[in-house]
Design an enzyme around this catalytic site. Structure first.
Site, PDB file in Angstrom:
ATOM      1  N   THR A  16       0.830  -1.214   0.000  1.00  0.00           N
ATOM      2  CA  THR A  16       0.000   0.000   0.000  1.00  0.00           C
ATOM      3  C   THR A  16       0.861   1.261   0.000  1.00  0.00           C
ATOM      4  OG1 THR A  16      -1.649  -1.215   1.263  1.00  0.00           O
ATOM      5  CG2 THR A  16      -1.858   1.185   1.250  1.00  0.00           C
ATOM      6  N   GLY A 188      -7.465   0.273   2.551  1.00  0.00           N
ATOM      7  CA  GLY A 188      -6.010   0.212   2.803  1.00  0.00           C
ATOM      8  C   GLY A 188      -5.593   0.888   4.091  1.00  0.00           C
ATOM      9  N   GLU A 191      -4.186  -2.377   9.334  1.00  0.00           N
ATOM     10  CA  GLU A 191      -2.960  -3.162   9.300  1.00  0.00           C
ATOM     11  C   GLU A 191      -3.288  -4.537   8.714  1.00  0.00           C
ATOM     12  OE1 GLU A 191       0.170  -1.906  10.318  1.00  0.00           O
ATOM     13  OE2 GLU A 191      -1.053  -0.122  10.291  1.00  0.00           O
ATOM     14  N   LYS A 206       2.109   4.024  18.705  1.00  0.00           N
ATOM     15  CA  LYS A 206       2.275   5.426  18.304  1.00  0.00           C
ATOM     16  C   LYS A 206       2.405   6.339  19.523  1.00  0.00           C
ATOM     17  CE  LYS A 206      -0.121   4.788  13.909  1.00  0.00           C
ATOM     18  NZ  LYS A 206      -1.433   4.709  13.266  1.00  0.00           N
ATOM     19  N   GLY A 309      -3.301   5.473   4.662  1.00  0.00           N
ATOM     20  CA  GLY A 309      -3.501   5.453   3.210  1.00  0.00           C
ATOM     21  C   GLY A 309      -2.167   5.495   2.491  1.00  0.00           C
TER      22      GLY A 309
HETATM   23  P1  NAP Z   1       1.514  -3.886   2.966  1.00  0.00           P
HETATM   24  O1  NAP Z   1       0.549  -3.320   2.009  1.00  0.00           O
HETATM   25  O2  NAP Z   1       1.208  -5.165   3.632  1.00  0.00           O
HETATM   26  O3  NAP Z   1       2.934  -4.005   2.216  1.00  0.00           O
HETATM   27  C1  NAP Z   1       4.032  -4.673   2.761  1.00  0.00           C
HETATM   28  C2  NAP Z   1       5.043  -4.874   1.664  1.00  0.00           C
HETATM   29  O4  NAP Z   1       6.218  -5.421   2.212  1.00  0.00           O
HETATM   30  C3  NAP Z   1       4.575  -5.801   0.559  1.00  0.00           C
HETATM   31  O5  NAP Z   1       5.013  -5.329  -0.676  1.00  0.00           O
HETATM   32  C4  NAP Z   1       5.272  -7.114   0.906  1.00  0.00           C
HETATM   33  O6  NAP Z   1       5.549  -7.912  -0.232  1.00  0.00           O
HETATM   34  C5  NAP Z   1       6.566  -6.606   1.495  1.00  0.00           C
HETATM   35  N1  NAP Z   1       7.135  -7.540   2.445  1.00  0.00           N
HETATM   36  C6  NAP Z   1       6.602  -7.969   3.605  1.00  0.00           C
HETATM   37  N2  NAP Z   1       7.436  -8.828   4.213  1.00  0.00           N
HETATM   38  C7  NAP Z   1       8.490  -8.950   3.403  1.00  0.00           C
HETATM   39  C8  NAP Z   1       9.697  -9.708   3.461  1.00  0.00           C
HETATM   40  N3  NAP Z   1       9.946 -10.521   4.486  1.00  0.00           N
HETATM   41  N4  NAP Z   1      10.597  -9.580   2.465  1.00  0.00           N
HETATM   42  C9  NAP Z   1      10.340  -8.750   1.421  1.00  0.00           C
HETATM   43  N5  NAP Z   1       9.225  -8.020   1.302  1.00  0.00           N
HETATM   44  C10 NAP Z   1       8.326  -8.118   2.281  1.00  0.00           C
HETATM   45  O7  NAP Z   1       1.831  -2.849   4.148  1.00  0.00           O
HETATM   46  P2  NAP Z   1       1.635  -1.258   4.104  1.00  0.00           P
HETATM   47  O8  NAP Z   1       0.227  -0.924   4.432  1.00  0.00           O
HETATM   48  O9  NAP Z   1       2.251  -0.707   2.876  1.00  0.00           O
HETATM   49  O10 NAP Z   1       2.487  -0.836   5.388  1.00  0.00           O
HETATM   50  C11 NAP Z   1       3.879  -0.832   5.369  1.00  0.00           C
HETATM   51  C12 NAP Z   1       4.394  -0.170   6.631  1.00  0.00           C
HETATM   52  O11 NAP Z   1       3.894   1.148   6.713  1.00  0.00           O
HETATM   53  C13 NAP Z   1       3.967  -0.854   7.943  1.00  0.00           C
HETATM   54  O12 NAP Z   1       5.002  -0.731   8.874  1.00  0.00           O
HETATM   55  C14 NAP Z   1       2.758  -0.043   8.367  1.00  0.00           C
HETATM   56  O13 NAP Z   1       2.543  -0.084   9.768  1.00  0.00           O
HETATM   57  C15 NAP Z   1       3.218   1.342   7.943  1.00  0.00           C
HETATM   58  N6  NAP Z   1       2.142   2.303   7.707  1.00  0.00           N
HETATM   59  C16 NAP Z   1       1.105   1.973   6.899  1.00  0.00           C
HETATM   60  C17 NAP Z   1       0.112   2.911   6.666  1.00  0.00           C
HETATM   61  C18 NAP Z   1      -1.067   2.603   5.802  1.00  0.00           C
HETATM   62  O14 NAP Z   1      -1.975   3.434   5.721  1.00  0.00           O
HETATM   63  N7  NAP Z   1      -1.118   1.453   5.129  1.00  0.00           N
HETATM   64  C19 NAP Z   1       0.197   4.172   7.269  1.00  0.00           C
HETATM   65  C20 NAP Z   1       1.287   4.474   8.083  1.00  0.00           C
HETATM   66  C21 NAP Z   1       2.270   3.530   8.299  1.00  0.00           C
HETATM   67  P3  NAP Z   1       4.355  -8.508  -1.139  1.00  0.00           P
HETATM   68  O15 NAP Z   1       3.685  -7.328  -1.763  1.00  0.00           O
HETATM   69  O16 NAP Z   1       5.023  -9.372  -2.131  1.00  0.00           O
HETATM   70  O17 NAP Z   1       3.460  -9.243  -0.186  1.00  0.00           O
HETATM   71  N1  HSE Z   2      -3.553   0.959  10.423  1.00  0.00           N
HETATM   72  C1  HSE Z   2      -3.092   2.276  10.685  1.00  0.00           C
HETATM   73  C2  HSE Z   2      -4.283   3.174  10.908  1.00  0.00           C
HETATM   74  C3  HSE Z   2      -2.289   2.766   9.526  1.00  0.00           C
HETATM   75  O1  HSE Z   2      -5.419   2.742  10.676  1.00  0.00           O
HETATM   76  O2  HSE Z   2      -4.111   4.300  11.362  1.00  0.00           O
HETATM   77  C4  HSE Z   2      -1.567   4.032   9.829  1.00  0.00           C
HETATM   78  O3  HSE Z   2      -0.578   3.851  10.790  1.00  0.00           O
END
Ligand code: NAP
Ligand code: HSE
Length: 442
Positions: A16, A188, A191, A206, A309
């Protein structure tokens, strides 16, 4: 033509957030070059599954499953994989090789922050994490830099987009918890395991980070009091609305005085609480986040915006990437972690706040007096009492014999309120303690 220096950027994660970071790096390459004075060269994107669909149209040849090769020789490593391992190992490898690291991984920082910051300091590298708290909202930099000369007393905010989306949908449309969670996941925000959101692990991580920055002290995750939103039913939300409140999952970090010793302590906690509909936090809708900071000289500051997001979080990541890149171009030590203070983190029993207690009581003479007596015996001052305003299904079924009593308290010590509730539940006149909710943001 200017010959810009090239900086190698490795991206760990293409989900994401990662896909959006890659998109910005590629689409805005020229503009970023002008801002930085160096070119950001995305050398690859490490993922688990090379065939998984991506939210942005990215060159296939950038993807790899070999994260370690990407890290080697990179100037900046962006970690957006999530989880503790292998993210921790990769970040340590990157820092030890002299790369600056940008991460959005609050779980990792809250669990292993001191180890990672120490590794960074040892080699003179930097660890940036603006995206780890409150998505797109700049809150880390204000606490770390802008308010570094002030004394922060309190930080209170909505820092989880998923739970705010759920509570907002329950309040605004009467949506069920499960339906609202499904939409938040689809968008998206949630978590990978939404337990992290719903049970407030995410918000606890956080607030541990925010408290550490605000008070220059290490706040271990296991010292953060955590209550999630599973106990918040449609009925609770309804109660709150009728009483002029809205239910929000609040993350609070504040300086408190230890009631036992009179010494200064810190409280870090997250729980669903009532706030007045007039309060600015009540207006935080959908997956938005907001953080209130109260500082001695600055007064009250509010930071508001998208808390989750892909593109939104990528914006915060990219701010850190530009900072890291500028440091590579201009030099300088950057910023070390500031955790010189060792302030004890106090348990929830030591905090003071207001409460909203709903009781089902026997509708008979003396019931109110008995209830009032329990509050006063335990040192909890009652601010208002309303009878029969807010019914529960259970109460309505047995209408002839019971009444609903809603008691709002003045600020009271949590331990005094807890003993009040225990005593109330043992009172003959009390059929049940229907709910106990804290009231914040007077
Ligand atoms: P996500 O959509 O699940 O993406 C995770 C990515 O990491 C995927 O591309 C996955 O590969 C890859 N990955 C996971 N384990 C791996 C490994 N062992 N080796 C290589 N690649 C690996 O997660 P996300 O929502 O982008 O979130 C990523 C981080 O940002 C997290 O720490 C989350 O807490 C933080 N975050 C997210 C948001 C949000 O709104 N989503 C906001 C703030 C912070 P595949 O695609 O092949 O599965
Ligand atoms: N899952 C988290 C949220 C993503 O809903 O706020 C951002 O850290």
């Amino acid at each position: 033509m200017i010959n810009y220096r090239s900086l190698r950027v490795a991206l760990l994660g293409g989900g994401t957030v990662g896909a959006q970071v890659a998109r910005i790096l590629l689409e805005h390459r020229d503009e970023l070059t002008s801002r930085i004075g160096a070119t950001l060269d995305l050398v690859g994107i490490a993922v688990r599954d090379l065939k998984a669909p991506r939210s942005a149209d990215l060159p296939k040849e950038l993807f790899t499953t070999d994260a370690e090769s990407l890290i080697l020789g990179s100037d900046i490593v962006i970690e957006v994989m999530g989880g503790l391992e292998p993210a921790r190992t990769y970040i340590l490898q990157a820092l030890n090789s002299g790369a600056d690291v940008v991460t959005a991984n609050k779980a990792l920082l809250a669990n292993h922050g001191p180890e990672l910051f120490a590794a960074a300091e040892q080699v003179g590298a930097q660890l940036y994490f603006e995206a780890a708290v409150a998505g797109a909202i700049p809150i880390i930099r204000p606490l770390r830099d802008s308010l570094a000369g002030d004394r922060v007393n309190r930080v209170m905010g909505i820092v989880n987009g998923t739970t705010n989306y759920i509570l907002d949908a329950m309040d605004a449309t009467g949506s069920s918890f499960d339906d609202a969670l499904a939409v938040a996941t689809e968008l998206g925000y949630a978590e990978a395991d939404p337990t992290a959101d719903v049970d407030a692990f995410d918000a606890a991580q956080k607030v541990a980070i925010l408290a550490g920055l605000a008070f220059h002290t290490h706040v271990p995750l296991d010292k953060v009091h955590r209550e999630g939103i599973r106990s918040v039913t449609g009925q609770t939300v309804d109660f709150a609305r009728k009483a002029g409140y809205v239910v929000k999952l609040l993350a609070i970090a504040e300086r408190v005085t230890d009631p036992d010793t009179g010494e200064e302590g810190v409280s870090a906690r997250v729980y669903p609480a009532l706030i007045s509909r007039e309060h600015p936090l009540a207006a935080v809708r959908k997956a938005n986040n907001a953080v209130f900071v109260e500082a001695e000289a600055a007064g009250s500051l509010m930071f508001y915006g998208a808390g989750a997001g892909g593109p939104e979080t990528a914006s915060a990541i990219m701010g850190d990437v530009v900072s890291a890149a500028r440091r590579h171009v201009i030099g300088g030590p950057g910023q070390a972690e500031s955790s010189y203070a060792t302030i004890p983190v106090l348990p929830i029993s030591h905090i003071t706040t207001r409460y909203h207690v709903t009781l089902s009581v026997a509708d008979q003479p003396g019931a109110l007096a008995a209830v009032a007596n329990v509050f006063s015996t335990h040192g909890v001052s009652v601010e208002l009492v309303e009878q029969g305003v807010l019914g529960t299904e259970a109460v309505q079924e047995a209408e002839e014999t019971t009444a609903t009593l809603v008691i709002g308290t003045h600020a009271a010590l949590e331990s005094d309120l807890a003993s009040t509730v225990t005593a109330l539940s043992q009172l003959d006149a009390v059929r049940s303690v229907v709910s106990v909710l804290r009231i914040e943001g007077a």
